[in-house]
Design a protein around this motif. Sequence first.
Motif, PDB file in Angstrom:
ATOM      1  N   ARG A   8      12.615  12.129  -0.569  1.00 46.32           N
ATOM      2  CA  ARG A   8      11.691  12.359   0.723  1.00 46.32           C
ATOM      3  C   ARG A   8      10.821  11.127   1.123  1.00 46.32           C
ATOM      4  N   ALA A   9      10.399  10.274  -0.180  1.00 41.33           N
ATOM      5  CA  ALA A   9       9.701   9.201  -0.037  1.00 41.33           C
ATOM      6  C   ALA A   9      10.562   8.085   0.896  1.00 41.33           C
ATOM      7  N   LEU A  64       0.901  -1.078  -0.094  1.00 40.75           N
ATOM      8  CA  LEU A  64       0.263   0.151  -0.121  1.00 40.75           C
ATOM      9  C   LEU A  64       0.763   1.405  -0.099  1.00 40.75           C
ATOM     10  N   LEU A  65       1.921   1.232   0.819  1.00 40.35           N
ATOM     11  CA  LEU A  65       2.766   2.521   0.912  1.00 40.35           C
ATOM     12  C   LEU A  65       3.441   2.562  -0.377  1.00 40.35           C
ATOM     13  N   SER A  66       3.884   1.650  -0.858  1.00 38.48           N
ATOM     14  CA  SER A  66       4.367   1.839  -2.481  1.00 38.48           C
ATOM     15  C   SER A  66       3.402   2.490  -3.279  1.00 38.48           C
ATOM     16  N   ILE A  67       2.187   2.154  -3.420  1.00 37.39           N
ATOM     17  CA  ILE A  67       1.229   2.729  -4.392  1.00 37.39           C
ATOM     18  C   ILE A  67       1.075   4.205  -3.805  1.00 37.39           C
ATOM     19  N   ALA A  68       0.968   4.493  -2.631  1.00 40.78           N
ATOM     20  CA  ALA A  68       0.950   5.774  -2.144  1.00 40.78           C
ATOM     21  C   ALA A  68       2.039   6.473  -2.281  1.00 40.78           C
ATOM     22  N   ALA A  69       3.291   6.036  -2.336  1.00 33.80           N
ATOM     23  CA  ALA A  69       4.676   6.797  -2.810  1.00 33.80           C
ATOM     24  C   ALA A  69       4.706   7.238  -4.140  1.00 33.80           C
ATOM     25  N   HIS A  70       4.173   5.914  -4.937  1.00 30.17           N
ATOM     26  CA  HIS A  70       4.295   6.486  -6.434  1.00 30.17           C
ATOM     27  C   HIS A  70       3.389   7.520  -6.829  1.00 30.17           C
ATOM     28  N   LEU A  86      11.420  18.437   5.388  1.00 32.67           N
ATOM     29  CA  LEU A  86      11.220  17.334   4.470  1.00 32.67           C
ATOM     30  C   LEU A  86      10.921  17.967   2.848  1.00 32.67           C
ATOM     31  N   ALA A  87      10.522  19.276   3.003  1.00 35.07           N
ATOM     32  CA  ALA A  87      10.281  19.864   1.637  1.00 35.07           C
ATOM     33  C   ALA A  87      11.862  20.411   0.799  1.00 35.07           C
ATOM     34  N   ASN A  88      12.794  20.150   1.650  1.00 39.45           N
ATOM     35  CA  ASN A  88      14.126  20.343   0.909  1.00 39.45           C
ATOM     36  C   ASN A  88      14.604  19.200   0.165  1.00 39.45           C
ATOM     37  N   LEU A  89      14.003  18.153   0.244  1.00 43.82           N
ATOM     38  CA  LEU A  89      14.456  16.861  -0.414  1.00 43.82           C
ATOM     39  C   LEU A  89      13.677  16.651  -1.731  1.00 43.82           C
ATOM     40  N   ASP A  96      10.162   2.629   9.699  1.00 39.43           N
ATOM     41  CA  ASP A  96      11.331   1.448   9.896  1.00 39.43           C
ATOM     42  C   ASP A  96      11.500   0.377   8.701  1.00 39.43           C
ATOM     43  N   MET A  97      11.324   0.855   7.437  1.00 36.00           N
ATOM     44  CA  MET A  97      11.255  -0.226   6.210  1.00 36.00           C
ATOM     45  C   MET A  97      12.767  -0.411   6.173  1.00 36.00           C
ATOM     46  N   SER A  98      13.236  -1.537   5.633  1.00 36.07           N
ATOM     47  CA  SER A  98      14.457  -1.770   5.510  1.00 36.07           C
ATOM     48  C   SER A  98      15.024  -1.298   3.919  1.00 36.07           C
ATOM     49  N   TYR A  99      16.236  -1.082   3.786  1.00 35.26           N
ATOM     50  CA  TYR A  99      16.837  -0.712   2.430  1.00 35.26           C
ATOM     51  C   TYR A  99      16.144  -1.501   1.307  1.00 35.26           C
ATOM     52  N   GLU A 100      16.004  -2.786   1.365  1.00 35.26           N
ATOM     53  CA  GLU A 100      15.488  -3.626   0.446  1.00 35.26           C
ATOM     54  C   GLU A 100      14.114  -3.336   0.537  1.00 35.26           C
ATOM     55  N   GLU A 101      13.443  -3.103   1.350  1.00 36.06           N
ATOM     56  CA  GLU A 101      11.844  -3.028   1.334  1.00 36.06           C
ATOM     57  C   GLU A 101      11.513  -1.526   0.579  1.00 36.06           C
ATOM     58  N   ILE A 102      12.492  -0.738   0.925  1.00 36.53           N
ATOM     59  CA  ILE A 102      12.272   0.574   0.090  1.00 36.53           C
ATOM     60  C   ILE A 102      12.577   0.650  -1.344  1.00 36.53           C
TER      61      ILE A 102
END
Lengths: 194, 178
Positions: free
Chosen positions: A136-137, A73-79, A128-131, A146-152
């Motif tokens: 930012r995502a 879900l977070l992936s859909i939201a971020a995209h 955050l707005a500086n990113l 707390d998502m891992s690098y792999e999950e991100i």
Amino acid sequence: MVEIQKEWLLSARKGDPDAFGRIVEAFQKPVYNLCFRMLGNSEDAEDAAQETFWRAFQGLSRYDPKRSFGTWLLSIAAHYCIDRLRKKRLNLLSLESLLPEDDAPDPAPGPENQTDQKQGQAAVQELLANLGKEERAMIVMRYWYDMSYEEIGRALSCSISAVKSRLHRARQTLAQRWTTVHGPAPAWAGERHE
Amino acid sequence: MSRHLPFEDWIFADEALPENDLRELQRHLRDCAECRSIDQRWQAARQSLREAGMQTPAPGFTTRWKAMATRRLKTPGPAQAWIFLAATGLGSLVMAALLAVQTSAEGFSLTGVFSRSSTAVAGTLRDWANASNALGMVFRIVSRSIPPAWYLIAVFFLSVLGILGLLWFVRKTREGKK
Ligand SMILES: [Zn+2]
């Protein structure tokens, strides 16, 4: 993060919005928060979170049950948010629009803390707005969920090494910008407690 | 190599540093004002991210979502709209073709532009009818058995239906997106 129950998924897959409503109820907070952190105001965050759940509802057949539903879900939201920012070119957020008047932050702060909290939230959003959009995502996924690098990497469709280097750059930016947002760092910040 | 390396990387490292590295970093931070400043600012910024907490949507989020989803589910998809438009379009074409055949076969002449424009269609249609006689026969019989005025009524009716359908689809799509 909350995890999904198999029965919810089964009944939601039949296309019943009421069944999917339980999923919305369970995941509204993390999804909304990500949208808010990405877009910086409650109106856009509400829109984006609603749209995220609609897209998830429509694309439920594409969800791989072996993975975390929340991360999907977070992936859909971020995209969606990245796309929206790209379209709107909304890179600088105005301070007034950062905090909702009618939204109840959770947990509800006492009146004496409200101003502090508002200022703190506004400062975080300004930081955050500086990113850039993707960075930012990544920061939000890392420090709020707390998502891992792999999950991100999987969520944002990029490699682990790309996540690492972009997060590193994002942290540098945040440290640089901290003074412009807050003035000098407090003395306690110097003591490293790992 | 910068004298701030690898300390700069260690400052931003997410995982806890091995004890030796941590001691070395602390020693460097005592001596290097530049790295100390970066470290302090990053620690403070990270703390503010960690303390920011979760923003929550206004109450009734799920109810609003369900209402939106139900509305969108009722909205015809683009495929339905195209089928509808194609059906009315095809209906109009068949009507025009039937009229054209009748006009050319009986020398029937409607006034003005309509008659002239149908001649071209009739020409094409005659060629096509010659090539496929069976179909052509059916077409002619059907076309002759319908009074010309009916064609006009039918074409008019289909056009109105097409326009209404288009307006309805546009309105529904807008409603659904809200
Ligand atoms: Zn240094």
